[in-house]
Structure formats: structure tokens, C-alpha cells
Design a protein around this motif. Structure first.
Motif, mmCIF file in Angstrom:
data_model
loop_
_atom_site.group_PDB
_atom_site.id
_atom_site.type_symbol
_atom_site.label_atom_id
_atom_site.label_comp_id
_atom_site.label_asym_id
_atom_site.label_seq_id
_atom_site.Cartn_x
_atom_site.Cartn_y
_atom_site.Cartn_z
ATOM 1 N N ALA A 513 0.854 -1.153 0.084
ATOM 2 C CA ALA A 513 0.121 -0.089 0.180
ATOM 3 C C ALA A 513 0.831 1.243 -0.022
ATOM 4 N N SER A 514 1.883 1.222 0.801
ATOM 5 C CA SER A 514 2.762 2.382 0.864
ATOM 6 C C SER A 514 3.268 2.828 -0.488
ATOM 7 N N ALA A 515 3.967 1.969 -1.311
ATOM 8 C CA ALA A 515 4.295 2.259 -2.598
ATOM 9 C C ALA A 515 3.290 2.752 -3.558
ATOM 10 N N SER A 516 2.256 1.971 -3.449
ATOM 11 C CA SER A 516 1.179 2.226 -4.313
ATOM 12 C C SER A 516 0.601 3.545 -3.856
ATOM 13 N N LEU A 517 0.399 3.834 -2.964
ATOM 14 C CA LEU A 517 -0.299 5.273 -2.359
ATOM 15 C C LEU A 517 0.535 6.381 -2.824
ATOM 16 N N ALA A 518 2.052 6.264 -2.875
ATOM 17 C CA ALA A 518 2.992 7.308 -3.281
ATOM 18 C C ALA A 518 2.696 7.330 -4.798
ATOM 19 N N ILE A 519 2.591 6.371 -5.615
ATOM 20 C CA ILE A 519 2.536 6.742 -6.957
ATOM 21 C C ILE A 519 1.024 7.501 -7.385
ATOM 22 N N VAL A 520 0.265 7.165 -6.389
ATOM 23 C CA VAL A 520 -1.432 7.817 -6.765
ATOM 24 C C VAL A 520 -1.262 9.053 -6.340
ATOM 25 N N LEU A 521 -0.675 9.479 -5.204
ATOM 26 C CA LEU A 521 -0.416 11.076 -5.007
ATOM 27 C C LEU A 521 0.335 11.637 -5.616
ATOM 28 N N ALA A 522 1.440 11.002 -6.483
ATOM 29 C CA ALA A 522 2.099 12.018 -7.453
ATOM 30 C C ALA A 522 1.022 12.160 -8.738
ATOM 31 N N GLY A 523 0.371 11.176 -9.034
ATOM 32 C CA GLY A 523 -0.430 11.272 -10.005
ATOM 33 C C GLY A 523 -1.518 12.400 -9.998
ATOM 34 N N ILE A 524 -2.008 12.777 -8.956
ATOM 35 C CA ILE A 524 -3.051 13.840 -8.752
ATOM 36 C C ILE A 524 -2.796 15.192 -9.312
ATOM 37 N N ILE A 525 -1.400 15.429 -9.217
ATOM 38 C CA ILE A 525 -1.107 16.777 -9.745
ATOM 39 C C ILE A 525 -1.422 17.053 -10.949
ATOM 40 N N PRO A 526 -0.869 16.103 -12.176
ATOM 41 C CA PRO A 526 -1.187 16.376 -13.620
ATOM 42 C C PRO A 526 -2.886 16.435 -13.663
ATOM 43 N N VAL A 527 -3.467 15.424 -13.050
ATOM 44 C CA VAL A 527 -4.948 15.253 -12.999
ATOM 45 C C VAL A 527 -5.870 16.628 -12.847
ATOM 46 N N ILE A 528 -5.209 17.507 -11.941
ATOM 47 C CA ILE A 528 -5.645 18.696 -11.422
ATOM 48 C C ILE A 528 -5.382 19.798 -12.837
ATOM 49 N N LEU A 529 -4.127 19.581 -13.138
ATOM 50 C CA LEU A 529 -3.815 20.570 -14.364
ATOM 51 C C LEU A 529 -4.723 20.195 -15.494
ATOM 52 N N LEU A 530 -5.079 18.888 -15.821
ATOM 53 C CA LEU A 530 -5.967 18.479 -16.949
ATOM 54 C C LEU A 530 -7.085 19.005 -16.789
ATOM 55 N N SER A 531 -7.694 18.940 -15.557
ATOM 56 C CA SER A 531 -9.154 19.398 -15.034
ATOM 57 C C SER A 531 -9.133 20.982 -15.562
ATOM 58 N N ARG A 532 -8.250 21.989 -14.982
ATOM 59 C CA ARG A 532 -8.071 23.386 -15.206
ATOM 60 C C ARG A 532 -7.909 23.358 -16.787
ATOM 61 N N SER A 533 -7.213 22.616 -17.636
ATOM 62 C CA SER A 533 -7.310 22.864 -19.001
ATOM 63 C C SER A 533 -8.664 22.873 -19.709
ATOM 64 N N ILE A 534 -9.308 21.642 -19.382
ATOM 65 C CA ILE A 534 -10.623 21.557 -20.106
ATOM 66 C C ILE A 534 -11.595 22.325 -19.646
ATOM 67 N N ALA A 535 -11.635 22.913 -18.289
ATOM 68 C CA ALA A 535 -12.541 23.930 -17.694
ATOM 69 C C ALA A 535 -12.393 25.178 -18.456
ATOM 70 N N HIS A 536 -11.352 25.595 -19.058
ATOM 71 C CA HIS A 536 -11.057 26.611 -19.839
ATOM 72 C C HIS A 536 -10.760 26.564 -21.115
ATOM 73 N N SER A 537 -11.405 25.505 -21.655
ATOM 74 C CA SER A 537 -11.231 25.128 -23.180
ATOM 75 C C SER A 537 -12.138 25.708 -23.819
ATOM 76 N N ARG A 538 -13.468 26.175 -23.441
ATOM 77 C CA ARG A 538 -14.668 26.746 -24.269
ATOM 78 C C ARG A 538 -13.959 27.999 -24.921
ATOM 79 N N PRO A 539 -14.190 28.200 -26.105
ATOM 80 C CA PRO A 539 -13.802 29.635 -26.833
ATOM 81 C C PRO A 539 -14.563 30.552 -26.211
ATOM 82 N N GLY A 540 -13.791 31.704 -25.871
ATOM 83 C CA GLY A 540 -14.553 32.904 -25.368
ATOM 84 C C GLY A 540 -14.644 32.851 -23.974
ATOM 85 N N HIS A 541 -13.911 31.769 -23.139
ATOM 86 C CA HIS A 541 -14.012 31.652 -21.895
ATOM 87 C C HIS A 541 -12.825 32.727 -21.030
ATOM 88 N N ALA A 542 -13.316 33.417 -20.260
ATOM 89 C CA ALA A 542 -12.460 34.639 -19.743
ATOM 90 C C ALA A 542 -11.487 33.926 -18.621
#
Length: 542
Positions: A513-542
């Protein structure tokens, strides 16, 4: 200088394509005894199980990804803003880790069945419970972690659709469901198919889940043929057959788009009209979003945390710190190499947009579609041939043995990572470069700057965000990569992914679990970046 850049792009593309070309070359090799044995015994199982796995995961990812994308984009209900980004969190969990976690939860000795027996007084054989370690279990596990590919691209497509088209459908009397099925979904079809193709490629590339569940697929067969039967040629021929599946998926994705183009019919952009859910629709809408998030992230991450807290005194020590250091060094080095090569090739394509350079860049980005086991085989064969040839020549000429200079070294592993994940960096950098007007290049060149200086002093500062995103995405992908690491790692060299796999294979799920959880925690940062990217993907978004 300009022609040197073009030659460099072609050379890099050729080197990066070497593993894939090596594997393909074995298609023309005559069938050996091992290959004939495989064809007569297990090859049919590999083909059938791989196809069934693809069909099951395809259906699961489509159902979860498209439904959640539509609900979060066009409906208004409590918690929608949280679900928008939280539905991407399962991307942070590798499929093999979620497989270990649910096995520990749902096996006969796990807390779920134990609690059921204590509650009912049943004993062994008194009740039926679904078998986790099965083809169906693998389909569910992979669907839970791969549906975000479909969700991500489908939601971005829904966000970019013209409000005018949707409103015309509603004014003609179409219900929200009919508008979705007859208008919005057909317009989003290219994005849906692309997301589905990515999910199916990851399904074919998976090794940890199917191996742990005892499902015979191409990836387990390649690994078993290489290490169990010791036949690189037969392993390469299996790899070539698997690659044909992958390229069929790529061709289907290209065919689905053909020459279709989808354009906005108005220059006026405003927020998409959202249908407020009321009555029975409200709990249904919440459940549509909650179920994949709950079972794809919250339950496994929560169980990993419980296990990690229980076993941390025994598992988190000097050895764990060394594993973490190995993983960080490998992931950081591979991410930096992929970024530099991606930047070099993307800018070379910007300088020379001819068909030769464009084709070279596309070939260089082909590795992401190829499973890690295939790339590992494609790396090992030419590296071993080089080492053996050099060693034979040195023995003959000077009586000196050079040993293995490339095989079984970190250089081979980093090369495999670069081949596998260069496309991630390349596409991210190309997207960033595409937002910079060509007139800025012309202005800098008119001031006497060579191409390299234009890239360093003009483009790189502007596209810092894209460069950071590329590094983070490759970094996390390398942390999660299992089959290539298992095959190519140096002797007695472990990473977090390999350690989690080894402990889980020994049924020490809590210790993993410890090794697995470390990998999961590292993966959360790009997920947040991707989420911000699609949230601002609509043309005309301020």
C-alpha cells in the motif's frame, strides 16, 4: 543551421522508431519451434481474451465517460463543480494498483466477504460471490481507471459545441435527452472515438492487472515467452501481432474522423445553458457522477491509506526511501529527456513543415500507442545484438571482454521510457507552440537570432505552462509504468511500481500500500492540471 535542424529531427525519429521497427522485422522471420508451440496451445487464448477485454472495457469506458461528461456539462445540480474535476481522479491510480486493492477487499478473506459471513452466519460454499480474479474483474478494474480518457475528451467536445445548434434543437421541441442523442453526441463523435481509442490502447498495454488476475493476454504471453521460454524471436513475433491490434485501433480512429470538420457557426460565445435537475432526476444525476468516482478513486485510495497507516512502521524505512529515490530519478530523467526531444522536434516541425519532417515527427510519437512490453522487447534485441557484436570483436582483436554495455542498464530503461512517452511531451509542446503566432518568429529572425536562440529567448518563456505540463505528465506516466521497468531494469534495481507489484504478487497486499499510495499521490497533480485545462477550453472563456 536550418538544414541541420531538419537532419536532427529525422535522426531522432529514426532512433526513437528503432524498437518498433525491430519488432516488425520479426514478422518476416520463419516460425520457430516455440512459436509453433504457442500457436498450437495458447495463442488462441491470447487473441480471444484480448478481444473480450477490449470489448468489455470499451463498453464500460463509453458508458461511464460519455454519461458523466454530458451530466457535468449540461446539467446543474449540487456538487457539479466538484465532480467536474474529481471525475478525473481515477486517472491517478494505475490499473494494477486498483486491482490489488479490490482483491484485498473482495477476496474470500477480505473485509467484505468476512463481514457478510459474520452478518448472515453463512460458511464457505453457502453463498455466491462474484470472482474478482477473472476476465470480468479485469474489465471492471480497467474501466474504472480508463473512463477518464473518454470523459476528458468528450467533455471538452461538449464545452466547445455551439449553443446555437443546441438551442435550435430545443426550440424544435426536442427534450434534453433527444438533443443529446441526436445533436450533441454525433457532433462529439470524433472526440469520443479518440478517447475510446486511447483507453483501448492502454487496455492492450496493461500487464499488472491481467497477470495478477490470471488472464492470458498478449502482454502476459510476451513476458512469459521472453523470460519463461527464453525465446526473444517468438516474443518479438507475439509483440508484432499485438502491434497489429494497436494499429488497427489507430486506423479506426483516423477513419472515424476522415475529412469531417466541426466549426463554430457564431462568434458569440456564452455559458452553455444548463438543465437544472429536479425530482427523480437529481439523485440519478448525482449517482451517475458519484459511482465511478466512488469505486474508481475514493474506495481504493481510502483502503490504500488504511493499509499504509497500518503497515508504515514496517514498510517505510531506508529501503522505501531508496525505492522512492530510484523512482524519482528515473521519472525526472525520462521527463527531462522527453521534454528536450519533444521541444526539439516540435520546433523543427514549425521550421520545416514539409511532409518528410511531419512524417518523422508522427513516427517519433508512435511509441505511446505501443505497449511497454513490446517496446521493452524492441529495445532489448538491438541492444543485446550491439553488446554481443562489440564484445565478440573486442575478444577477437584484443582479447578483452566488454560485457554488457547497454543491455540491463539504466540507459536502456531510459531509452524505452523515451520511446514510450515522447508522444505525451511532443503533443503538449506542439499545442503550446501552436498558440504562438509565426510573426513572432519572423520578428526575432529579422533581428539576427538563429532558430535556437528564437526558441530559447522567445518561445520557451511564453510556453512555460505547456513545458511544465509536459514534464509532469511524462513524470507520472514513468512512475506508473510497470512492464518495461520489469523487463529492462538493472539487476537488483527496484522502483515503487516494481515493489508494489512484487509485494502484491506475494499476496502481501497491505505491505504494497505505501508504494502504491506514493504513486497515486504523485498522479494527482497532472490530473488537476488537466481539469483546469478542459474547464477553460470553451472559446471565449474569460
Amino acid at each position: 543551421m536550418s538544414s541541420g535542424w531538419r537532419a536532427g529531427v529525422l535522426l531522432v525519429a529514426l532512433i526513437v522508431a528503432l524498437p518498433v521497427l525491430t519488432v516488425f522485422s520479426f514478422v518476416f522471420e520463419p516460425a520457430g519451434e516455440v512459436w509453433r508451440h504457442l500457436a498450437a496451445t495458447v495463442l488462441q487464448d491470447y487473441v480471444v481474451n484480448s478481444l473480450l477485454l477490449m470489448l468489455g472495457v470499451g463498453a464500460g469506458t463509453l458508458l461511464l465517460g460519455v454519461s458523466t461528461a454530458w451530466v457535468t456539462t449540461t446539467c446543474e445540480f449540487p456538487g457539479r463543480r466538484i465532480f467536474e474535476w474529481a471525475l478525473l481522479l481515477p486517472m491517478a491510480i494505475p490499473a494494477y494498483i486498483i486491482a490489488y486493492t479490490y482483491t484485498g477487499l473482495l477476496d474470500f478473506a477480505g473485509p467484505v466477504q468476512t463481514g457478510l459471513r459474520e452478518l448472515t452466519g453463512w460458511g464457505y460454499g453457502d453463498y455466491w460471490f462474484p470472482q474478482v480474479r477473472s476476465l470480468g474483474g479485469a474489465v471492471v478494474m480497467l474501466s474504472l481507471v480508463l473512463y477518464p480518457y473518454v470523459y476528458l475528451l468528450t467533455r471538452a467536445a461538449f464545452l466547445e459545441q455551439s449553443v446555437c445548434v443546441l438551442e435550435v434543437s430545443r426550440t424544435l421541441g426536442a427534450s434534453p435527452w433527444r438533443t443529446f442523442s441526436r445533436v450533441a453526441l454525433p457532433l462529439a463523435r470524433p472526440a469520443v472515438i479518440t478517447g475510446l481509442s486511447l483507453a483501448l490502447m492502454e487496455t492492450l498495454a496493461d500487464y499488472g492487472t491481467v497477470q495478477y488476475f490470471g488472464v492470458n493476454t498478449f502482454t502476459t504471453g510476451i513476458f512469459r515467452t521472453w523470460f519463461g521460454l527464453g525465446d526473444p524471436a517468438a516474443a518479438a513475433q507475439l509483440s508484432a501481432l499485438l502491434m497489429s491490434f494497436v494499429f488497427v485501433l489507430i486506423l479506426l480512429e483516423r477513419w472515424s474522423r476522415r475529412q469531417a470538420r466541426y466549426h463554430h457557426t457564431t462568434s458569440r460565445y456564452r455559458s452553455l445553458p444548463r438543465h437544472r435537475l429536479r425530482g427523480w432526476q437529481l439523485p440519478v444525476g448525482v449517482l451517475v457522477c458519484l459511482v465511478p468516482l466512488l469505486f474508481g478513486f475514493l474506495v481504493p485510495a481510502g483502503q490504500l491509506l488504511v493499509w499504509a497507516l497500518r503497515t508504515a512502521p514496517e514498510t517505510v524505512g531506508t529501503g522505501f526511501i531508496q525505492l522512492t529515490w530510484h523512482s524519482l530519478i528515473l521519472a525526472g530523467s525520462a521527463a527531462l529527456i522527453a521534454l528536450l526531444l519533444g521541444l526539439f522536434m516540435a520546433y523543427g516541425k514549425r521550421l520545416h513543415g514539409n511532409w518528410l519532417v511531419q512524417g518523422a515527427v508522427r513516427i517519433a510519437g508512435m511509441g505511446y500507442a505501443v505497449p511497454g512490453t513490446v517496446i521493452a522487447v524492441g529495445v532489448m534485441i538491438p541492444f543485446a545484438a550491439f553488446d554481443n557484436t562489440l564484445d565478440g570483436w573486442m575478444r577477437a582483436q584484443f582479447g578483452i571482454s566488454t560485457g554488457l554495455l547497454l543491455s540491463g542498464t539504466l540507459a536502456a530503461l531510459l531509452f524505452a521510457y523515451t520511446v514510450r512517452f515522447l508522444a505525451v511531451s511532443l503533443q503538449t509542446v506542439e499545442a503550446g507552440l501552436g498558440k504562438i503566432k509565426l510573426s513572432m518568429d519572423d520578428a526575432a529572425r529579422s533581428m539576427g537570432y538563429p532558430p535556437g536562440e528564437v526558441l530559447r529567448r522567445v518561445h520557451m518563456p511564453i510556453m512555460r505552462g505547456s513545458l511544465l505540463t509536459a514534464v509532469l505528465l511524462v513524470f507520472v506516466d514513468v512512475l506508473k509504468e510497470l512492464p518495461a521497468t520489469l523487463i529492462l531494469r538493472p539487476f537488483n534495481f527496484n522502483t515503487l511500481a516494481v515493489r508494489a507489484y512484487e509485494l502484491a504478487s506475494d499476496e502481501r497486499l497491505a505491505d504494497a500500500a505505501s508504494a502504491s499510495l506514493a504513486i497515486v499521490l504523485a498522479g494527482i497533480i497532472p490530473v488537476i492540471l488537466l481539469s483546469r485545462s478542459i474547464a477553460h477550453s470553451r472559446p471565449g472563456h474569460a
